[in-house]
Design an enzyme around this catalytic site. Structure first.
Site, PDB file in Angstrom:
ATOM      1  N   LYS A  47      86.188  43.955  32.523  1.00 47.65           N
ATOM      2  CA  LYS A  47      87.540  44.486  32.672  1.00 47.65           C
ATOM      3  C   LYS A  47      87.987  44.434  34.137  1.00 47.65           C
ATOM      4  O   LYS A  47      89.120  44.061  34.431  1.00 47.65           O
ATOM      5  CB  LYS A  47      87.622  45.916  32.121  1.00 47.65           C
ATOM      6  CG  LYS A  47      87.651  45.935  30.582  1.00 47.65           C
ATOM      7  CD  LYS A  47      87.587  47.329  30.035  1.00 47.65           C
ATOM      8  CE  LYS A  47      87.487  47.299  28.510  1.00 47.65           C
ATOM      9  NZ  LYS A  47      87.058  48.558  27.940  1.00 47.65           N
TER      10      LYS A  47
ATOM     11  N   LYS B 194      85.648  34.055  22.275  1.00 46.97           N
ATOM     12  CA  LYS B 194      85.658  35.240  21.407  1.00 46.97           C
ATOM     13  C   LYS B 194      87.112  35.691  21.210  1.00 46.97           C
ATOM     14  O   LYS B 194      87.891  35.726  22.166  1.00 46.97           O
ATOM     15  CB  LYS B 194      84.863  36.358  22.104  1.00 46.97           C
ATOM     16  CG  LYS B 194      84.985  37.696  21.410  1.00 46.97           C
ATOM     17  CD  LYS B 194      84.651  38.841  22.366  1.00 46.97           C
ATOM     18  CE  LYS B 194      84.904  40.163  21.726  1.00 46.97           C
ATOM     19  NZ  LYS B 194      85.941  40.995  21.998  1.00 46.97           N
TER      20      LYS B 194
ATOM     21  N   LYS C 137      92.144  40.687  22.163  1.00 46.16           N
ATOM     22  CA  LYS C 137      93.539  40.831  22.593  1.00 46.16           C
ATOM     23  C   LYS C 137      93.687  40.556  24.081  1.00 46.16           C
ATOM     24  O   LYS C 137      94.739  40.123  24.528  1.00 46.16           O
ATOM     25  CB  LYS C 137      94.137  42.187  22.215  1.00 46.16           C
ATOM     26  CG  LYS C 137      93.298  43.371  22.516  1.00 46.16           C
ATOM     27  CD  LYS C 137      93.912  44.618  21.879  1.00 46.16           C
ATOM     28  CE  LYS C 137      92.954  45.776  21.902  1.00 46.16           C
ATOM     29  NZ  LYS C 137      92.013  45.789  20.795  1.00 46.16           N
TER      30      LYS C 137
HETATM   31  P1  ADP Z   1      89.406  43.460  21.778  1.00 45.11           P
HETATM   32  O1  ADP Z   1      88.276  42.591  22.308  1.00 45.11           O
HETATM   33  O2  ADP Z   1      90.440  42.647  21.105  1.00 45.11           O
HETATM   34  O3  ADP Z   1      89.991  44.358  22.852  1.00 45.11           O
HETATM   35  P2  ADP Z   1      88.219  45.880  20.790  1.00 45.11           P
HETATM   36  O4  ADP Z   1      87.415  45.985  22.047  1.00 45.11           O
HETATM   37  O5  ADP Z   1      89.327  46.852  20.592  1.00 45.11           O
HETATM   38  O6  ADP Z   1      88.786  44.390  20.678  1.00 45.11           O
HETATM   39  O7  ADP Z   1      87.220  45.911  19.563  1.00 45.11           O
HETATM   40  C1  ADP Z   1      87.286  46.741  18.434  1.00 45.11           C
HETATM   41  C2  ADP Z   1      86.088  46.429  17.553  1.00 45.11           C
HETATM   42  O8  ADP Z   1      86.205  45.115  17.027  1.00 45.11           O
HETATM   43  C3  ADP Z   1      84.742  46.493  18.278  1.00 45.11           C
HETATM   44  O9  ADP Z   1      83.742  47.001  17.416  1.00 45.11           O
HETATM   45  C4  ADP Z   1      84.479  45.053  18.604  1.00 45.11           C
HETATM   46  O10 ADP Z   1      83.101  44.777  18.752  1.00 45.11           O
HETATM   47  C5  ADP Z   1      85.056  44.348  17.397  1.00 45.11           C
HETATM   48  N1  ADP Z   1      85.510  43.012  17.779  1.00 45.11           N
HETATM   49  C6  ADP Z   1      86.510  42.701  18.634  1.00 45.11           C
HETATM   50  N2  ADP Z   1      86.656  41.374  18.755  1.00 45.11           N
HETATM   51  C7  ADP Z   1      85.707  40.817  17.959  1.00 45.11           C
HETATM   52  C8  ADP Z   1      85.345  39.476  17.641  1.00 45.11           C
HETATM   53  N3  ADP Z   1      86.004  38.440  18.169  1.00 45.11           N
HETATM   54  N4  ADP Z   1      84.339  39.276  16.788  1.00 45.11           N
HETATM   55  C9  ADP Z   1      83.669  40.313  16.227  1.00 45.11           C
HETATM   56  N5  ADP Z   1      83.962  41.609  16.485  1.00 45.11           N
HETATM   57  C10 ADP Z   1      84.959  41.872  17.323  1.00 45.11           C
END
Ligand code: ADP
Ligand code: TRP
Length: 321
Positions: free
Chosen positions: A111, A190, A193
């Site tokens: 981050k 990956k 957002k």
């Molecule tokens: P982002 O990476 O979009 O900010 P978050 O950190 O809010 O997503 O993740 C919310 C949940 O979704 C977490 O448990 C995270 O591990 C899972 N997650 C997010 N992106 C992925 C992905 N590309 N593949 C698998 N799990 C994911």
């Protein structure tokens, strides 16, 4: 067995969130004795610092989870901020959390690298996450691969606390589904957002189609033989198509004569259909905002009863009671 997971209210739900975390958490509803799912709005504040955006995101995530199958008779579904006891617990945990443990967290380092201001909240994020988990004495925490380290930090903190103050917390385990641990985004990284490469679960048909058409592939021509194992379009297709259809596509890739555009069109159709029922449920829920609010308040009451217990135990352990 107790299961808990949380999702930040920091943007629109995407396929990575759904397959990596929400779907596995919802599947556990049938297998666990108690399931807890919460909207991590205190956590979201580390990156979303606009009151109306945060409020909107909280409402959206609530509708998403309910539409996608959260059964509030089985799962305590709540807003983290409706359970302020987790904040006190986070403090009790923070006094046994070594700085070095937090300094090693990839999520924090990523981050910062992306230009997010290194606030104390961002640094202490894993301690609050540990409090969320330990507060309900969770056994299992369904998450995507990127949250594995945070669950490991939680385990370390719990072990340290138990060692210092006596047996207080259960040691939780992450549940990570291998096949969906890292769902690829439209650029092959990956899906996240923060990378602006997501396919949203709830969006218009037109936007969905446009996003799917933007999925990056290699530059092979229609006639060329293609490798399904190295193709993120195929990886996404596998999430939606039944095994026999995946097998057929696998063969067509290897034979040649198949264009990526054709696969993309098919994939957009599959995704649209896959979420059709949830979309209808979401529309209904949207027309009755009081219903989601009621579910969240009841969920908070249920979670609070358990969490107050844990907090009291921890306060006693450290000598505050
Ligand atoms: P982002 O990476 O979009 O900010 P978050 O950190 O809010 O997503 O993740 C919310 C949940 O979704 C977490 O448990 C995270 O591990 C899972 N997650 C997010 N992106 C992925 C992905 N590309 N593949 C698998 N799990 C994911
Ligand atoms: N950090 C998680 C994420 O970004 C959200 C979260 C907060 C969480 N507290 C949690 C997940 C407790 C599981 C358990 O996705």
């Amino acid at each position: 067995m107790r299961v808990l997971s949380g999702i930040q209210s920091s943007g629109k739900l995407h396929l990575g969130n759904y397959f990596g975390m929400l779907k596995p958490a919802l599947e556990m509803q049938a297998k666990s004795d108690e399931t807890y799912l919460f909207i991590a709005d205190y956590h979201a504040l580390t990156t979303v610092q606009d009151a109306s955006a945060l409020r909107a995101a909280i409402n959206e995530i609530a509708l998403d989870a309910l539409a996608l199958g959260l059964d509030h008779s089985r799962t305590a579904f709540y807003r983290q901020s409706d359970v302020p006891e987790v904040q006190e617990l986070a403090w009790l945990l923070s006094v046994v959390t070594p700085m070095g443990l937090l300094e090693r967290c990839h999520s924090y380092k990523d981050k910062i690298a992306r230009g997010i201001a290194p606030s104390h909240g961002l640094f202490a994020y894993p301690v609050l996450m540990a409090a969320d988990i330990l507060a309900v004495q969770a056994d299992i925490v369904p998450v995507g691969q990127d949250q594995k380290q945070h669950v490991e930090v939680t385990r370390d903190i719990a072990i340290k606390f138990n060692h210092q103050f006596g047996e207080t917390f259960k040691i939780p385990k992450p549940l990570i589904k291998k096949e969906v641990a890292v769902v690829p985004g439209i650029d092959g990284q990956k899906m996240s957002k923060s990378y602006d490469n997501t396919i949203k679960v709830f969006t218009s048909e037109d936007e969905l189609r446009k996003t799917v058409m933007r999925i990056v592939t290699d530059s092979k021509t229609v006639a060329d033989k293609k490798d399904p194992e190295k193709c993120n379009l195929f990886a996404l297709y596998k999430l939606f198509a039944p095994p026999d259809r995946c097998q057929q596509l696998d063969e067509r890739y290897r034979k040649g004569g198949l264009g990526y555009g054709e696969v993309k069109k098919e994939l957009a159709g599959l995704i649209w259909l896959f979420f059709a029922e949830a979309r209808a449920r979401r529309e209904k829920l949207r027309s009755d905002p009081a219903e989601a609010e009621r579910v969240l308040r009841q969920g908070a009451e249920r979670a609070r009863a358990v969490i107050r217990n844990t907090l009291q135990k921890a306060r006693k352990a450290v000598g505050l009671e």
